[in-house]
Design an enzyme around this catalytic site. Structure first.
Site, short mmCIF file in Angstrom:
data_model
loop_
_atom_site.label_atom_id
_atom_site.label_comp_id
_atom_site.label_asym_id
_atom_site.label_seq_id
_atom_site.Cartn_x
_atom_site.Cartn_y
_atom_site.Cartn_z
CG HIS A 152 3.72 -2.39 10.96
ND1 HIS A 152 2.79 -1.61 11.62
CD2 HIS A 152 3.97 -1.75 9.79
CE1 HIS A 152 2.50 -0.56 10.86
NE2 HIS A 152 3.20 -0.62 9.76
CG HIS A 156 -0.38 0.07 2.54
ND1 HIS A 156 0.55 -0.83 3.02
CD2 HIS A 156 -0.57 0.98 3.55
CE1 HIS A 156 0.87 -0.49 4.27
NE2 HIS A 156 0.22 0.59 4.61
CG HIS A 201 -4.04 0.00 6.60
ND1 HIS A 201 -3.89 0.22 7.96
CD2 HIS A 201 -2.97 0.64 6.02
CE1 HIS A 201 -2.81 0.95 8.17
NE2 HIS A 201 -2.25 1.22 7.01
CG ASP A 207 4.88 3.42 7.11
OD1 ASP A 207 4.02 3.78 6.28
OD2 ASP A 207 4.62 2.68 8.08
CG HIS A 208 4.22 -0.03 4.35
ND1 HIS A 208 4.18 -1.37 4.68
CD2 HIS A 208 3.82 0.64 5.45
CE1 HIS A 208 3.74 -1.49 5.93
NE2 HIS A 208 3.51 -0.28 6.42
CG HIS A 267 -0.13 4.36 4.73
ND1 HIS A 267 -0.88 3.53 5.53
CD2 HIS A 267 -0.92 5.43 4.42
CE1 HIS A 267 -2.09 4.08 5.70
NE2 HIS A 267 -2.13 5.22 5.03
CG ASP A 324 0.56 -1.30 7.76
OD1 ASP A 324 1.41 -2.19 7.96
OD2 ASP A 324 0.82 -0.09 7.75
ZN ZN Z 1 2.77 0.64 8.14
ZN ZN Z 2 -0.16 1.68 6.47
#
Ligand code: ZN
Ligand code: ZN
Length: 302
Positions: A266, A60, A137, A64-65, A62, A208
């Site tokens: 995570h 996804h 999520h 941080d990914h 986001h 997530d």
């Molecule tokens: Zn995350």
């Molecule tokens: Zn996320």
């Protein structure tokens, strides 16, 4: 298959943990599951080769990914990666990467192939194939990933081979799946000396998510479930509000799916590695199988 955790923090890195990324190594291909910022340095620190990575799955968008992905592509270009890199992710990732490439004048000098994640459409990965399923999520388009090893050949039965008079020199040929002709003229087929095919390993990565039936269905009987556990259960309200899971909830998913092993990852940056036993205790209070607390560079062989 070897699983190596490259980053086990959520949202922001800590002095102990990097941002999400998991390296999946097989005898042929290497794959990254997510690519948070700093992933390439984690790969180098773990003595793995950047050049061997030929697939990246972004579950996804986001940051941080996936913020580590443009940086990884740039480094591979400088290091002159020869073969293509396949990127598998949500459809919005493709124009985003193209835009970065355009405004930074950093066209890679190898082929980058984008493939949109589509539920129910498997993607080949050497002796494995990948399947994707939507998770929950906080309404954000996010996918879990199932890695299926294709069936392994059955076990070779040396007694059967003796019985049929197969000389040692021809046994390897049968094990590779070819029939052989004995000096007597008799034909021996692989199935005459091999057991039934053995089921390959199955690994599921939740990405997530809140606890969801989608993960339970995908992970039924899996050898390993990698499930996020951003919080301990005393912060369940926060987990609900942000679309994440607690250790207890992840363990309930593992239990419902009947998996052999559960790896938690995570973790919120509020926890330090010394708090991790609490995650284990919480998970182990409902799940009887093995609970693994992921930390950066932890390796699991399957
Ligand atoms: Zn995350
Ligand atoms: Zn996320």
């Amino acid at each position: 298959m070897r699983i190596k955790f490259l980053g086990t923090s959520s949202a922001v890195p800590t002095d102990e943990r990097g941002l999400p990324s998991i390296l999946v190594k097989t005898s042929g291909d290497s794959l990254l599951l997510d690519c948070g910022e700093g992933t390439q340095r984690q790969i180098i620190r773990s003595k793995e080769s950047l050049m061997r990575i030929n697939k990246v799955v972004i579950t996804h968008l986001h940051g941080d990914h996936f913020f580590g992905l443009p940086a990884l592509i740039q480094s591979l270009s400088i290091l002159r990666k020869g073969s293509e890199l396949k990127i598998i992710g949500p459809k919005d990732l493709d124009p985003l990467l193209e835009h970065i490439e355009r405004v930074t004048y950093s066209k890679p000098n190898f082929r980058v192939v984008f493939e949109e994640i589509t539920e129910g459409v498997p993607i080949e990965f050497g002796k494995f194939y990948l399947e994707f399923f939507p998770v929950e999520h906080a309404g954000f388009e996010t996918y879990g990933v199932k890695i299926n090893e294709k069936d392994r050949p059955g076990r070779f039965d040396p007694d059967k081979a003796d019985e049929l008079g197969v000389p040692p020199v021809l046994r390897g040929v049968l094990q590779k799946g070819f029939s052989v002709k004995l000096p007597s003229g008799r034909i021996v087929r692989p199935q005459d000396v091999m057991g039934p095919p053995r089921r390959g390993a199955v690994v599921v990565y939740s990405s997530d998510t809140r606890p969801t039936d989608k993960v339970i269905q995908a992970a039924k009987g899996a050898d390993l479930l990698i499930h996020e556990a951003t919080y301990l259960h005393d912060l369940k309200e926060r987990a609900v509000a942000t679309g994440h899971s607690t250790a207890l909830e992840a363990a309930n998913v593992a239990k419902a799916a009947g998996v052999k092993r559960l790896a938690l990852t995570h973790f919120s940056a509020r926890y330090r590695n010394e708090d991790m036993e609490r995650f284990r205790e919480e998970a182990q209070s409902v799940f009887d199988g093995e609970v693994i607390i992921a930390r950066d560079f932890l390796t699991i062989d399957l």
